[in-house]
Design a protein around this motif. Structure first.
Motif, PDB file in Angstrom:
ATOM      1  N   ILE A 201       0.745  -1.520  -0.057  1.00 17.50           N
ATOM      2  CA  ILE A 201       0.344  -0.160   0.338  1.00 17.50           C
ATOM      3  C   ILE A 201       1.117   1.515  -0.116  1.00 17.50           C
ATOM      4  O   ILE A 201       0.931   2.235  -1.141  1.00 17.50           O
ATOM      5  N   SER A 337      -8.418   2.535  -6.944  1.00 21.47           N
ATOM      6  CA  SER A 337      -7.759   1.732  -5.825  1.00 21.47           C
ATOM      7  C   SER A 337      -6.678   2.767  -5.091  1.00 21.47           C
ATOM      8  O   SER A 337      -6.316   3.061  -3.900  1.00 21.47           O
ATOM      9  N   GLN A 338      -5.789   3.127  -6.077  1.00 17.16           N
ATOM     10  CA  GLN A 338      -4.672   4.385  -5.914  1.00 17.16           C
ATOM     11  C   GLN A 338      -5.457   4.900  -4.884  1.00 17.16           C
ATOM     12  O   GLN A 338      -4.430   6.077  -4.244  1.00 17.16           O
ATOM     13  N   PHE A 341      -6.780   4.791  -1.221  1.00 15.12           N
ATOM     14  CA  PHE A 341      -5.330   4.491  -0.489  1.00 15.12           C
ATOM     15  C   PHE A 341      -4.720   5.758   0.041  1.00 15.12           C
ATOM     16  O   PHE A 341      -4.033   6.104   1.251  1.00 15.12           O
ATOM     17  N   GLU A 345      -4.560   7.306   3.627  1.00 15.76           N
ATOM     18  CA  GLU A 345      -3.063   7.270   4.114  1.00 15.76           C
ATOM     19  C   GLU A 345      -2.781   8.991   4.645  1.00 15.76           C
ATOM     20  O   GLU A 345      -2.103   9.384   5.636  1.00 15.76           O
ATOM     21  N   ALA A 378      -7.100  -4.630   2.992  1.00 14.46           N
ATOM     22  CA  ALA A 378      -5.676  -4.327   2.524  1.00 14.46           C
ATOM     23  C   ALA A 378      -4.730  -3.298   3.246  1.00 14.46           C
ATOM     24  O   ALA A 378      -4.148  -3.342   3.401  1.00 14.46           O
ATOM     25  N   ILE A 379      -5.502  -2.680   3.615  1.00 12.22           N
ATOM     26  CA  ILE A 379      -5.286  -2.446   5.472  1.00 12.22           C
ATOM     27  C   ILE A 379      -5.138  -2.611   6.715  1.00 12.22           C
ATOM     28  O   ILE A 379      -4.479  -2.020   7.317  1.00 12.22           O
TER      29      ILE A 379
END
Length: 395
Positions: A201, A337-338, A341, A345, A378-379
């Motif tokens: 990630i 998705s990018q 994320f 973040e 995913a996180i």
């Protein structure tokens, strides 16, 4: 009406179900949860004035496109339960395959002290909906799908975050006993935000930072109305095909914006731009429930000062992400998705440094929303609460 009226068979002959009428009944309706959850340390008392506004036409724009009837259950002078029956006319106009649609009414705001009261209240709500021409019930939804949808069925051992509901474990049994079956499960995911995300990630975020086409920016509260319009546009596009989607009106956006403005922080809401065009957003709210819990539903005598002090610079353990959206044309793409994320973040960093937060909660997320579930997993987040929306045909 007596509890056994309208086909509701209840052994307690002294149980009476009546529509809410007048200020005294409305007060009883609002006050009941304090008796229901008196010994529950994980219930967070709402501000009573805010509940009153939620229920009252003229104070909540939901009522501009909806109709309702509130019911109370009593034995003598004791209030033993409450329920709302309501019809959202915007929901009636949605495609049936998306969960709502023609003939679908709702019940919500459900609380009961015993099984007999629960059965009688559900029967009264169904009777009212049937009289209005409804052929199906979805619930509990209190009152809008955008407010507190679903019945808590997992996660009773810790308090709900801001704008999430709480319930007694036995409610599931009572609702199912009335003939309801699960229509959809909504989950919230929790994670430790003091920890860096997995290396994969981090690499995705760093790659996005090198992409000149991408800009992740904070919202600008000095342009609150225009920023809200951008978020609404993305939201309506992103969620348009989701189960349970009901459009948000301009008046509702203005109302929610005004209500949420005191806890909105520019660094906790991000808008993602691709080639200069807003294509995604993520809204994060400090967990107001941490400040509300000690107030016991009232700002008097000194609660207003405590809350005002907290609002000036929220310090809270938990941050909740109630809304996130990416425009449909990018959904299911790597870019979607990018962007997600990257927003997660950036907000994670600020939440830890600026607000002293250590825990995040994402949701609700539909259990079959594969894209959002994949992002949550995913996180390294995990399901901490589950809510079920039930359905039943009205014969």
């Amino acid at each position: 009406m007596r509890a056994q009226d309208k086909g509701t068979a209840v052994a307690n002959a002294d149980l009476v179900i009546t529509p809410v009428s007048g200020k005294a009944d409305l007060k009883d309706f609002i006050d009941l949860p304090w008796a229901i959850y008196a010994d529950d340390p994980n219930w967070v008392p709402p501000l009573k004035d805010e509940v009153r506004k939620l229920l009252t036409p003229g104070h909540n724009p939901f009522h501009e496109h909806a109709e309702h009837c509130y019911f109370l259950a009593r034995r003598g002078r004791e209030v033993t339960g409450r329920i709302s029956a309501h019809i959202d006319h915007l929901a009636l106009s949605m495609p049936p395959e998306q969960g709502m649609g023609p003939g679908t009414g709702n019940f919500g705001l459900f609380e009961a002290k015993d099984a007999a009261s629960a059965a009688a209240l559900i029967g009264a709500a169904e009777g009212w909906l049937r009289a209005q021409g409804m052929s199906r019930v979805l619930g509990p939804i209190s009152l809008s799908i955008w407010e507190e949808p679903g019945l808590l069925v997992k996660g009773f051992d810790h308090p709900p975050t801001v704008m999430m509901g709480h319930a007694r474990p036995v409610y599931q049994e009572w609702i199912q006993a009335a003939g309801y079956t699960p229509a959809k499960t909504l989950n919230t995911f929790e994670l430790d935000i003091t920890q860096d995300f997995p290396p994969l990630i981090q690499r995705i975020v760093q790659s996005g930072e090198r992409n000149e086409r991408i800009n992740i920016r904070k919202v600008d509260k000095s342009r609150f109305d225009s920023e809200a319009a951008i978020i609404l546009s993305i939201l309506n596009d992103a969620w348009d095909r989701n189960w349970g989607f009901v459009p948000i009106t301009d008046h509702e956006v203005a109302h929610f914006g005004k209500e949420l403005k005191p806890i909105v922080r520019e660094d906790l809401i991000r808008i993602a731009e691709l080639d200069g065009e807003p294509v995604a957003f993520m809204m994060t709210l400090p967990d107001l429930n941490e400040a509300l819990a000690p107030l016991n539903g009232s700002l008097l005598p000194f609660g207003w000062a405590k809350l005002l002090w907290w609002l000036r610079r929220p310090r809270c353990r938990t941050m909740r992400v109630p809304l996130m959206g990416v425009v449909q044309r990018l959904q299911s793409s790597r870019m979607a998705s990018q962007l997600a994320f990257m927003m997660i973040e950036y907000i994670r960093r600020d939440a830890v440094v600026e607000y002293g937060s250590s825990r995040g909660e994402i949701g609700w997320i539909l259990d079959d929303n594969q894209g959002m579930v994949a992002i949550a997993e995913a996180i390294d987040s995990r399901i901490n609460k589950s809510y079920v929306i039930y359905e039943k045909p009205l014969g």
